[in-house]
Design a protein around this motif. Structure first.
Motif, mmCIF file in Angstrom:
data_model
loop_
_atom_site.group_PDB
_atom_site.id
_atom_site.type_symbol
_atom_site.label_atom_id
_atom_site.label_comp_id
_atom_site.label_asym_id
_atom_site.label_seq_id
_atom_site.Cartn_x
_atom_site.Cartn_y
_atom_site.Cartn_z
ATOM 1 N N ARG A 156 8.198 1.130 -3.318
ATOM 2 C CA ARG A 156 8.669 1.788 -4.451
ATOM 3 C C ARG A 156 9.009 1.241 -5.582
ATOM 4 O O ARG A 156 8.900 1.999 -6.790
ATOM 5 C CB ARG A 156 9.705 3.004 -3.835
ATOM 6 C CG ARG A 156 8.813 3.678 -2.702
ATOM 7 C CD ARG A 156 9.954 4.560 -1.756
ATOM 8 N NE ARG A 156 10.673 3.290 -0.998
ATOM 9 C CZ ARG A 156 11.841 3.612 -0.249
ATOM 10 N NH1 ARG A 156 12.386 4.564 -0.348
ATOM 11 N NH2 ARG A 156 12.184 2.313 0.054
ATOM 12 N N ASN A 206 8.996 -6.812 4.027
ATOM 13 C CA ASN A 206 8.852 -5.556 3.375
ATOM 14 C C ASN A 206 10.180 -4.655 3.571
ATOM 15 O O ASN A 206 10.418 -4.792 4.840
ATOM 16 C CB ASN A 206 7.580 -4.983 3.343
ATOM 17 C CG ASN A 206 7.359 -3.437 2.924
ATOM 18 O OD1 ASN A 206 7.181 -2.515 3.604
ATOM 19 N ND2 ASN A 206 7.613 -3.253 1.610
ATOM 20 N N PRO A 227 0.775 -1.249 -0.052
ATOM 21 C CA PRO A 227 0.069 0.026 0.148
ATOM 22 C C PRO A 227 0.891 1.228 -0.081
ATOM 23 O O PRO A 227 1.796 1.360 0.655
ATOM 24 C CB PRO A 227 -0.733 -0.058 1.364
ATOM 25 C CG PRO A 227 0.254 -0.994 2.230
ATOM 26 C CD PRO A 227 0.891 -1.856 1.384
ATOM 27 N N GLN A 253 -6.851 -1.762 3.324
ATOM 28 C CA GLN A 253 -5.914 -1.178 4.556
ATOM 29 C C GLN A 253 -6.759 -0.197 5.511
ATOM 30 O O GLN A 253 -7.246 0.831 4.836
ATOM 31 C CB GLN A 253 -4.799 -0.762 4.397
ATOM 32 C CG GLN A 253 -3.828 -0.726 5.460
ATOM 33 C CD GLN A 253 -2.426 0.043 5.452
ATOM 34 O OE1 GLN A 253 -2.286 1.161 4.952
ATOM 35 N NE2 GLN A 253 -1.469 -1.144 5.625
ATOM 36 N N GLU A 267 0.262 5.448 -0.504
ATOM 37 C CA GLU A 267 -0.575 6.459 -0.476
ATOM 38 C C GLU A 267 -0.117 7.348 -1.336
ATOM 39 O O GLU A 267 0.907 7.935 -1.525
ATOM 40 C CB GLU A 267 -0.969 7.233 0.959
ATOM 41 C CG GLU A 267 -2.002 8.330 0.956
ATOM 42 C CD GLU A 267 -1.872 9.101 1.776
ATOM 43 O OE1 GLU A 267 -0.660 9.457 2.487
ATOM 44 O OE2 GLU A 267 -2.866 9.992 1.958
HETATM 45 C C1 LIG Z 1 4.584 7.424 -0.821
HETATM 46 C C2 LIG Z 1 4.514 6.186 0.066
HETATM 47 C C3 LIG Z 1 3.073 6.213 0.600
HETATM 48 C C4 LIG Z 1 2.932 4.876 1.509
HETATM 49 N N1 LIG Z 1 1.650 4.654 1.952
HETATM 50 C C5 LIG Z 1 1.412 3.745 2.742
HETATM 51 C C6 LIG Z 1 0.279 3.319 3.375
HETATM 52 O O1 LIG Z 1 -0.873 3.988 3.043
HETATM 53 N N2 LIG Z 1 -0.049 2.193 3.919
HETATM 54 C C7 LIG Z 1 1.185 1.380 4.320
HETATM 55 O O2 LIG Z 1 0.960 0.463 5.409
HETATM 56 N N3 LIG Z 1 2.422 1.726 4.024
HETATM 57 C C8 LIG Z 1 2.376 2.630 3.179
HETATM 58 N N4 LIG Z 1 3.875 3.194 2.853
HETATM 59 C C9 LIG Z 1 4.895 2.302 3.273
HETATM 60 C C10 LIG Z 1 5.147 1.186 2.106
HETATM 61 O O3 LIG Z 1 4.010 0.381 2.019
HETATM 62 C C11 LIG Z 1 6.324 0.310 2.128
HETATM 63 O O4 LIG Z 1 5.967 -0.166 3.694
HETATM 64 C C12 LIG Z 1 7.417 1.123 2.079
HETATM 65 O O5 LIG Z 1 7.401 1.854 1.265
HETATM 66 C C13 LIG Z 1 8.926 0.133 2.374
HETATM 67 O O6 LIG Z 1 8.945 -0.608 1.060
HETATM 68 P P1 LIG Z 1 9.606 -0.279 -0.102
HETATM 69 O O7 LIG Z 1 11.356 -0.162 0.611
HETATM 70 O O8 LIG Z 1 9.695 -1.515 -1.036
HETATM 71 O O9 LIG Z 1 9.472 0.774 -0.711
HETATM 72 C C14 LIG Z 1 3.992 4.077 1.833
HETATM 73 C C15 LIG Z 1 5.253 4.379 1.429
HETATM 74 C C16 LIG Z 1 5.703 5.398 0.502
HETATM 75 C C17 LIG Z 1 6.796 5.792 -0.067
#
Ligand SMILES: Cc1cc2nc3c(=O)[nH]c(=O)nc-3n(C[C@H](O)[C@H](O)[C@H](O)COP(=O)(O)O)c2cc1C
Length: 326
Positions: free
Chosen positions: A234, A209, A21, A75, A23
């Motif tokens: 990302r 994650n 997820p 979520q 946002e």
């Molecule tokens: C712009 C942005 C928005 C995010 N929104 C949410 C969200 O709505 N809910 C959530 O549980 N995590 C959210 N996250 C965290 C991501 O789900 C994830 O845990 C985090 O990016 C780490 O994973 P990555 O290193 O593969 O990007 C968000 C992260 C980013 C960068």
């Protein structure tokens, strides 16, 4: 394959690779454009915050969007259990494959209201929220959390609290609340959480994650940490074909990647700020390797972004001539 088991319903996630997820990024448009390329096992919607009333069914339905061929969880984020049971029931009626609870959001506005990652200081509240949600639905309920606020000292207790309270799986984002997204994730915490969950009276799967950058990282995270599934954040915006590649499919060509980007720009609308967000992250098929080129696109007018991608898609065959009768 990952199986999430709820009181009366189960969800199969195959392959065990999920879209995180995010946002402002992984909305229903983005999810619908990612899923058809294969390799995606499931996705989770952007968080919906429960505040003064239950989240209405129509809001859940809007965020879930039409079916995309893989399970999509909704979520929810809440500081406590008021309005939670009704929100969860509405998510189920709206067609959520399962319900995920957010215990990781670091945003100050959320933190100050004691929701998201603020709850990492209160394992007993996490347990109550999970138990309330799980009792309100036949669907699986999962919990997504960080490893702690400023230290991972309570990681084992946190994942165990959610598991014992009835979570069907835990997703661990292997960073702390205070860790910036630019810092590396600590995958050793995934192995530790896996071990803690295995010792629980109610062992449940762990979804890992944090810090996935390439398709190879997806395989590596599973091998190095023993997680049951991997969630990609990302990197999915940087390379929407990462799921296909991780599943053994072909790496995208520049033309294919550019065509995807054009489809996305078309779907979000030409003036959307999400166009520049795409450029900020994009590195699919080795594109935008030159920082100066990325900067030029970020500084330039938004429509120039579509022009850039169009220039990389070979002109297709001429459309068939329109047949007229009479
Ligand atoms: C712009 C942005 C928005 C995010 N929104 C949410 C969200 O709505 N809910 C959530 O549980 N995590 C959210 N996250 C965290 C991501 O789900 C994830 O845990 C985090 O990016 C780490 O994973 P990555 O290193 O593969 O990007 C968000 C992260 C980013 C960068």
């Amino acid at each position: 394959m990952l199986c999430l088991t709820g009181p009366t319903r189960a969800v199969t996630i195959d392959p065990p690779v999920l879209l995180a997820p995010m946002e402002g990024i992984t909305d229903r448009i983005f999810r619908s454009l990612i899923a058809p390329h294969g390799g995606l096992g499931a996705a989770v919607s952007e968080f919906i915050r429960i505040t003064v009333a239950p989240t209405p069914q129509r809001v859940c339905r809007r965020d879930l969007g039409p079916p995309i061929g893989v399970p999509v969880a909704l979520q929810l984020m809440t500081p406590d259990d008021s309005h939670l049971a009704a929100s969860v029931a509405n998510a189920e009626r709206a067609g959520a494959a399962w319900v995920d609870l957010n215990f990781g959001c670091p945003a100050p506005v959320v933190f100050s209201k004691c929701a998201g990652s603020a709850l990492l200081a209160h394992p007993e509240r996490i347990a109550r929220i999970v138990a309330t949600a799980a009792a309100a639905t036949g669907l699986p309920v999962t919990a997504k959390m960080r490893a702690g606020i400023s230290s991972p000292a309570h990681l084992r207790e946190l994942v165990a609290a959610a598991a014992e309270a009835g979570a069907a799986a835990i997703t661990l984002h292997a960073r702390l609340r205070i860790t910036s997204y630019d810092e590396p994730a600590t995958w050793a915490w995934l192995a530790e959480a896996r071990d803690a969950l295995a010792r629980c009276a109610r062992p449940v799967p762990l979804i890992g994650n944090g810090g996935i950058e390439t398709a190879a990282d997806i395989v590596r995270m599973r091998a190095e940490t023993g997680v049951d599934a991997v969630m990609v954040g990302r990197a999915a915006l940087a390379d929407p074909f990462i799921f296909r590649t991780a599943a053994g499919g072909p790496a995208p060509t520049v033309a294919e990647a550019s065509a995807w980007a054009l489809g996305y720009l078309d779907a979000i609308g030409s003036g959307s700020p999400k166009a520049k967000q795409l450029v900020r992250y994009w590195r699919c098929a080795g594109m935008l390797a030159d920082p100066a080129q990325r900067q030029a696109l970020l500084r330039g007018p938004t429509p120039a972004i579509a022009g850039f991608f169009t220039s990389l898609v070979p002109a297709g065959p001429a459309p068939p001539a329109t047949r007229t009768s009479g």
